[in-house]
Design a protein around this motif. Structure first.
Motif, short mmCIF file in Angstrom:
data_model
loop_
_atom_site.label_atom_id
_atom_site.label_comp_id
_atom_site.label_asym_id
_atom_site.label_seq_id
_atom_site.Cartn_x
_atom_site.Cartn_y
_atom_site.Cartn_z
N LEU A 183 0.83 -1.20 0.00
CA LEU A 183 0.00 0.00 0.00
C LEU A 183 0.87 1.26 0.00
CD1 LEU A 183 -2.69 1.53 0.31
CD2 LEU A 183 -2.55 1.12 2.76
N TYR A 184 1.94 1.24 0.79
CA TYR A 184 2.86 2.39 0.85
C TYR A 184 3.48 2.66 -0.52
CZ TYR A 184 7.17 4.91 1.97
OH TYR A 184 8.20 5.82 1.99
N GLN A 185 3.94 1.60 -1.18
CA GLN A 185 4.55 1.78 -2.50
C GLN A 185 3.51 2.24 -3.52
OE1 GLN A 185 7.64 1.74 -3.34
NE2 GLN A 185 8.49 1.02 -1.39
N MET A 186 2.29 1.73 -3.45
CA MET A 186 1.24 2.14 -4.37
C MET A 186 0.92 3.63 -4.21
SD MET A 186 -2.68 0.74 -4.66
CE MET A 186 -3.23 1.78 -3.28
N LEU A 187 0.81 4.08 -2.96
CA LEU A 187 0.51 5.49 -2.71
C LEU A 187 1.67 6.38 -3.15
CD1 LEU A 187 -1.23 5.27 0.80
CD2 LEU A 187 -2.28 5.44 -1.47
N LYS A 188 2.89 5.91 -2.95
CA LYS A 188 4.05 6.69 -3.40
C LYS A 188 4.03 6.84 -4.92
CE LYS A 188 8.17 6.65 -2.03
NZ LYS A 188 9.58 6.29 -1.68
N THR A 189 3.67 5.78 -5.62
CA THR A 189 3.58 5.85 -7.08
C THR A 189 2.49 6.83 -7.51
OG1 THR A 189 4.32 3.55 -7.26
CG2 THR A 189 3.23 4.50 -9.18
N GLU A 190 1.34 6.79 -6.85
CA GLU A 190 0.26 7.73 -7.16
C GLU A 190 0.70 9.17 -6.92
OE1 GLU A 190 -3.19 6.77 -4.94
OE2 GLU A 190 -3.62 4.92 -6.04
N GLU A 191 1.38 9.42 -5.80
CA GLU A 191 1.84 10.78 -5.49
C GLU A 191 2.87 11.25 -6.51
OE1 GLU A 191 3.26 10.18 -1.59
OE2 GLU A 191 1.28 10.05 -0.67
N LYS A 192 3.73 10.33 -6.94
CA LYS A 192 4.74 10.69 -7.94
C LYS A 192 4.08 11.05 -9.26
CE LYS A 192 8.86 8.90 -10.26
NZ LYS A 192 9.78 7.73 -10.40
N ASN A 193 3.07 10.28 -9.65
CA ASN A 193 2.36 10.57 -10.91
C ASN A 193 1.61 11.90 -10.81
OD1 ASN A 193 3.25 8.15 -12.01
ND2 ASN A 193 1.41 7.02 -11.36
N GLN A 194 1.01 12.17 -9.65
CA GLN A 194 0.30 13.44 -9.47
C GLN A 194 1.26 14.62 -9.55
OE1 GLN A 194 -1.81 13.12 -5.78
NE2 GLN A 194 -3.37 11.74 -6.59
N ARG A 195 2.43 14.49 -8.93
CA ARG A 195 3.41 15.58 -9.00
C ARG A 195 3.88 15.79 -10.43
NH1 ARG A 195 5.38 13.24 -4.12
NH2 ARG A 195 6.96 12.09 -5.30
N GLN A 196 4.06 14.68 -11.16
CA GLN A 196 4.49 14.80 -12.55
C GLN A 196 3.43 15.48 -13.40
OE1 GLN A 196 7.60 13.91 -13.59
NE2 GLN A 196 7.03 14.96 -15.48
N MET A 197 2.17 15.14 -13.15
CA MET A 197 1.07 15.80 -13.88
C MET A 197 1.01 17.28 -13.58
SD MET A 197 -1.95 12.92 -13.54
CE MET A 197 -3.15 14.04 -14.26
N GLN A 198 1.23 17.64 -12.30
CA GLN A 198 1.23 19.05 -11.92
C GLN A 198 2.38 19.79 -12.59
OE1 GLN A 198 1.33 18.96 -7.66
NE2 GLN A 198 -0.86 18.45 -7.45
N LEU A 199 3.55 19.18 -12.64
CA LEU A 199 4.69 19.81 -13.30
C LEU A 199 4.45 19.98 -14.79
CD1 LEU A 199 7.68 17.97 -11.53
CD2 LEU A 199 6.99 20.35 -11.24
N ASN A 200 3.85 18.98 -15.41
CA ASN A 200 3.55 19.08 -16.84
C ASN A 200 2.54 20.19 -17.10
OD1 ASN A 200 5.24 16.93 -17.37
ND2 ASN A 200 3.59 15.40 -17.33
N GLU A 201 1.55 20.30 -16.20
CA GLU A 201 0.55 21.36 -16.37
C GLU A 201 1.17 22.74 -16.21
OE1 GLU A 201 -3.74 22.72 -14.42
OE2 GLU A 201 -2.76 20.85 -13.78
N ILE A 202 2.05 22.89 -15.20
CA ILE A 202 2.74 24.17 -15.01
C ILE A 202 3.62 24.50 -16.21
CG2 ILE A 202 4.47 25.36 -13.61
CD1 ILE A 202 3.41 23.80 -11.19
N SER A 203 4.30 23.45 -16.73
CA SER A 203 5.17 23.66 -17.90
C SER A 203 4.36 24.07 -19.12
CB SER A 203 5.95 22.37 -18.17
OG SER A 203 6.75 22.51 -19.31
#
Length: 222
Positions: A183-203
């Motif tokens: 569960l910890y690894q799954m949530l970390k992956t979700e958070e990483k994808n969300q941060r990447q999406m936010q960075l792409n949107e800002i870019s």
């Protein structure tokens, strides 16, 4: 490390995390309450032990010779003041340590519930650390108990059954730990994808502003 998609083959990892969190929280809360009651009743427990010791001493005194009374009292009879003080301090120390451990376990279980609900991996870290320490302790205790049963137990069948039961319980603990770690690894992956999406949107927003740069489009000027 082995990761799972479900907990106990039926529950989603988040549901399994909440269930384990509630079980741990309720268990720890009960132990905290009982330990607190024990700490407040240590003097009464000591009085009970004194009464039990005196009663046992009276029975034993009747069965021995008068010539051995002094020796009996010196070696086997009532507790001395030093013995009572050592026992009382030991009870306070053990109960206090047990209280601290279960308070930490209670907090980590509540954080596990919170992390499973909010889908935040950071809340799961305290539970993972506490449970890892418990697993290390349980493993050493299981190995020690297994060797003890093999060496001192004359009944092979009983000893084998006890060792199998201990190893089974440790295996269940390891499995549940891996479920929460998954569960910890799954949530970390979700958070990483969300941060990447936010960075792409800002870019994308930044590149869009640079393209327009506040001037009217070329087609409009022509």
């Amino acid at each position: 490390m082995v990761l799972f998609n479900k907990c106990c083959c039926f529950f989603r990892l988040t549901t399994g995390g909440m269930i384990l969190g509630w079980i741990g929280a309720i268990e720890s809360l009960l132990v905290v309450i009982l330990t607190t009651i024990g700490l407040t009743h240590v003097p009464q427990i000591m009085d009970h032990l004194r009464n039990e010791t005196r009663a046992a001493t009276t029975i034993k005194m009747e069965a021995i010779n008068e010539t051995h009374v002094s020796i009996f009292r010196r070696h086997r009879s009532e507790m001395t003041a030093e013995d009572e003080m050592f026992l009382e301090r030991g009870m306070y120390a053990i109960l206090t340590l047990n209280l601290i451990v279960n308070v930490v376990t209670l907090i980590s279980s509540l954080l596990l519930i919170t992390g499973s609900i909010k889908r935040n991996s950071k809340y799961l870290l305290p539970w993972l650390v506490c449970e890892a320490l418990c697993l290390i302790f349980s493993s050493f205790a299981a190995i020690s108990k297994s060797f003890e049963m093999l060496i001192y137990n004359e009944n092979f069948g009983e000893g084998f059954l006890t060792i199998f039961s201990i190893l089974f319980l440790v295996g269940v603990e390891v499995y549940l730990y891996l479920c929460v770690y998954s569960l910890y690894q799954m949530l970390k992956t979700e958070e990483k994808n969300q941060r990447q999406m936010q960075l792409n949107e800002i870019s994308n927003q930044a590149s869009h502003k640079e393209t327009n740069d506040g001037l009217p489009p070329y087609a409009a000027l022509s």
